[in-house]
Design a protein around this motif. Sequence first.
Motif, short mmCIF file in Angstrom:
data_model
loop_
_atom_site.label_atom_id
_atom_site.label_comp_id
_atom_site.label_asym_id
_atom_site.label_seq_id
_atom_site.Cartn_x
_atom_site.Cartn_y
_atom_site.Cartn_z
N HIS A 1 0.82 -1.21 0.00
CA HIS A 1 0.00 0.00 0.00
C HIS A 1 0.86 1.27 0.00
CE1 HIS A 1 -3.43 2.57 0.68
NE2 HIS A 1 -2.95 2.99 1.84
N THR A 2 1.94 1.25 0.78
CA THR A 2 2.81 2.42 0.84
C THR A 2 3.88 2.42 -0.25
OG1 THR A 2 4.35 1.31 2.36
CG2 THR A 2 2.53 2.57 3.35
N GLY A 3 4.11 1.25 -0.86
CA GLY A 3 5.18 1.13 -1.84
C GLY A 3 6.56 1.06 -1.22
N ARG A 4 6.63 0.90 0.10
CA ARG A 4 7.94 0.86 0.77
C ARG A 4 8.36 -0.56 1.13
NH1 ARG A 4 9.27 6.28 1.98
NH2 ARG A 4 11.36 5.45 2.33
N HIS A 5 7.50 -1.52 0.95
CA HIS A 5 7.81 -2.95 1.06
C HIS A 5 8.60 -3.28 2.33
CE1 HIS A 5 6.00 -3.48 -2.85
NE2 HIS A 5 6.74 -2.49 -3.30
N GLU A 6 9.78 -3.92 2.17
CA GLU A 6 10.52 -4.40 3.35
C GLU A 6 11.18 -3.28 4.14
OE1 GLU A 6 13.81 -4.12 0.34
OE2 GLU A 6 11.65 -4.39 0.36
N GLU A 7 11.10 -2.04 3.67
CA GLU A 7 11.63 -0.93 4.45
C GLU A 7 10.82 -0.70 5.72
OE1 GLU A 7 12.76 2.69 2.20
OE2 GLU A 7 11.97 1.59 0.47
N LEU A 8 9.57 -1.14 5.72
CA LEU A 8 8.68 -0.91 6.85
C LEU A 8 8.33 -2.22 7.56
CD1 LEU A 8 6.10 1.59 5.27
CD2 LEU A 8 7.95 2.13 6.88
N ALA A 9 8.17 -2.14 8.87
CA ALA A 9 7.65 -3.25 9.67
C ALA A 9 6.42 -2.76 10.41
CB ALA A 9 8.71 -3.74 10.66
N VAL A 10 5.52 -3.65 10.72
CA VAL A 10 4.30 -3.24 11.42
C VAL A 10 4.64 -2.62 12.78
CG1 VAL A 10 2.92 -4.98 10.22
CG2 VAL A 10 3.86 -5.51 12.50
N GLN A 11 5.72 -3.08 13.40
CA GLN A 11 6.11 -2.53 14.71
C GLN A 11 6.47 -1.06 14.63
OE1 GLN A 11 7.20 -5.42 13.35
NE2 GLN A 11 7.56 -7.00 14.90
N ASP A 12 6.89 -0.58 13.44
CA ASP A 12 7.19 0.84 13.28
C ASP A 12 5.97 1.70 13.59
OD1 ASP A 12 9.73 0.14 12.38
OD2 ASP A 12 9.17 0.23 10.25
N PHE A 13 4.78 1.13 13.43
CA PHE A 13 3.54 1.88 13.63
C PHE A 13 2.83 1.47 14.92
CE2 PHE A 13 4.60 1.95 9.18
CZ PHE A 13 4.36 3.27 8.81
N GLY A 14 3.56 0.78 15.80
CA GLY A 14 2.98 0.39 17.08
C GLY A 14 2.10 -0.83 17.03
N ILE A 15 2.13 -1.57 15.91
CA ILE A 15 1.35 -2.81 15.78
C ILE A 15 2.23 -3.95 16.29
CG2 ILE A 15 0.13 -4.33 14.17
CD1 ILE A 15 -0.13 -1.85 12.29
N ASP A 16 1.70 -4.78 17.19
CA ASP A 16 2.57 -5.65 17.99
C ASP A 16 2.99 -6.96 17.34
OD1 ASP A 16 0.26 -7.21 18.16
OD2 ASP A 16 -0.14 -6.71 20.25
N ASN A 17 2.41 -7.37 16.22
CA ASN A 17 2.77 -8.62 15.53
C ASN A 17 2.55 -9.83 16.43
OD1 ASN A 17 3.76 -10.18 13.34
ND2 ASN A 17 5.80 -10.24 14.25
N ARG A 18 1.54 -9.78 17.28
CA ARG A 18 1.22 -10.92 18.14
C ARG A 18 -0.14 -11.47 17.75
NH1 ARG A 18 3.23 -8.66 24.11
NH2 ARG A 18 5.45 -8.52 23.53
N THR A 19 -0.14 -12.71 17.29
CA THR A 19 -1.36 -13.33 16.79
C THR A 19 -1.32 -14.84 17.04
OG1 THR A 19 -2.62 -13.86 14.77
CG2 THR A 19 -0.28 -13.39 14.49
N ALA A 20 -2.49 -15.42 17.22
CA ALA A 20 -2.58 -16.88 17.37
C ALA A 20 -2.30 -17.59 16.05
CB ALA A 20 -3.97 -17.26 17.87
N ALA A 21 -2.35 -16.86 14.95
CA ALA A 21 -2.05 -17.41 13.62
C ALA A 21 -0.54 -17.42 13.44
CB ALA A 21 -2.74 -16.60 12.54
N ASP A 22 0.12 -18.39 14.08
CA ASP A 22 1.58 -18.36 14.17
C ASP A 22 2.26 -18.33 12.81
OD1 ASP A 22 0.58 -21.08 14.09
OD2 ASP A 22 2.63 -21.77 14.42
N GLY A 23 1.71 -19.01 11.83
CA GLY A 23 2.31 -19.02 10.50
C GLY A 23 2.27 -17.68 9.80
N LEU A 24 1.47 -16.76 10.31
CA LEU A 24 1.31 -15.45 9.69
C LEU A 24 1.89 -14.33 10.56
CD1 LEU A 24 -2.41 -15.81 8.48
CD2 LEU A 24 -0.31 -16.68 7.41
N ALA A 25 2.58 -14.70 11.63
CA ALA A 25 3.10 -13.71 12.58
C ALA A 25 4.40 -13.13 12.07
CB ALA A 25 3.29 -14.36 13.95
N VAL A 26 4.31 -12.28 11.07
CA VAL A 26 5.48 -11.68 10.43
C VAL A 26 5.29 -10.16 10.40
CG1 VAL A 26 6.86 -11.55 8.32
CG2 VAL A 26 5.85 -13.74 9.03
#
Length: 449
Positions: A317-342
């Motif tokens: 969406h931002t066009g910045r791809h791997e330059e950004l991580a969800v944690q940069d925006f305060g999103i914790d990356n904690r989910t019961a869907a372990d295979g998708l916890a990236v």
Amino acid sequence: MILGQPLAQWRAQYPLLDELIALRETSWFNPAVAPAAEALADVGLSAADVAGARARLERFAPYLARVFPQTAASGGIIESDVVPLPQMQALLREEADDEIGALWLKRDSHLPISGSIKARGGIYEVLKHAEDLALAAGLLSRDDDYACLDSDAMRAFFGGYQVAVGSTGNLGLSIGIISARLGFQATVHMSADARQWKKDKLRAHGVTVVEYASDYSVAVEQGRRQAEADPRCHFVDDENSRHLFLGYAVAGERLRQQLAAANVVVDAEHPLFVYLPCGVGGGPGGVAFGLKLAFGDAVHCLFAEPTHSPCMLLGVHTGRHEELAVQDFGIDNRTAADGLAVGRPSGFVGRAMQRLIDGYYTVSDEQMFRYLALMEQAEGQRLEPSALAGMPGVLRVLGERQDYRQRMGLTPQRMARATHLVWATGGSMVPQAEMDSYLARGRQLLQGA
């Protein structure tokens, strides 16, 4: 500051960030989608590359049939079946209050050897590495019966080499199991999200498991460092590997044949929608590439991510791809869907597929558990939470504003004839006690609905 910009500036430029940061379920339909004939060139791989991967898997089929008896019935070909979901179709129709077309399940959850979509790309990459080494050493020719690899001499040869990978669980299972069986010294670097039973299973196969309190990105980086320190160590790079990608892509032509055998028509008048759970992006990206080669513009692929780990949506969406991580925006990356916890997506996949994927959407853990219980109740299919991320995709497509469907030529008549296919990414190897706990949580959510 995020890449030199304050958060407020990011939010002003990309209003969708408000939804992601608030952990609300959201959908984004990609305005940059282009015709397959044009956009496939972005990938940097071709139909010939996929055909080469398919041929390699066929060469290894005699070996796989011998050392993994569960593949003997298919002649050593690692493939899953496709099944209709009539009861879930009725339930989704009720939720949508509209006709939805036909609903099917692609059961990569039941792939042999490691029981997830990762059995496609992961096993393929290790087999390619083994073939390259054996050919270079003069111990194998492409005309040989590859069952000859099942010998003490070949295991001793491969034992002089290492294979390493970083994983949240499923990729590690596929890499570890096949590497150990061939004779490689295998090390799997596991993130904090990985389930204990996956670690235990790997150790039971003689695989070294290194555990981290951090997330997926740290596990991958540690695996990469191990390989850099040892020229005889092959690192399976989930973020950037073309070989993994090609192993996944083989699924496209096979699905085309399966749907044809089931008398399911796929063309412009009978569109196919495929809903692919997405972690770092390699699995769904490779499958989507294969699907686009097989069906062209008649197939519409959508990626599903947890609300707590929307890394691919964020990157594309931002066009910045791997330059950004969800944690940069305060999103914790904690989910019961372990295979998708990236938290950080594959830049390779994001750029390669950014004009081929119709849309991206996020799903809450609660919604995944709700559908997990519904699937078991309605269809008798037991899947892990990650595998259910695809299920709400049908409702997202039907509920989207008309502009997406108009732009894609999806008339009401074509939508009524559509086939919707949920890609089940894992579940068959989940221990009974853990599955029971998943189901209990899902049933509780259903009762409270």
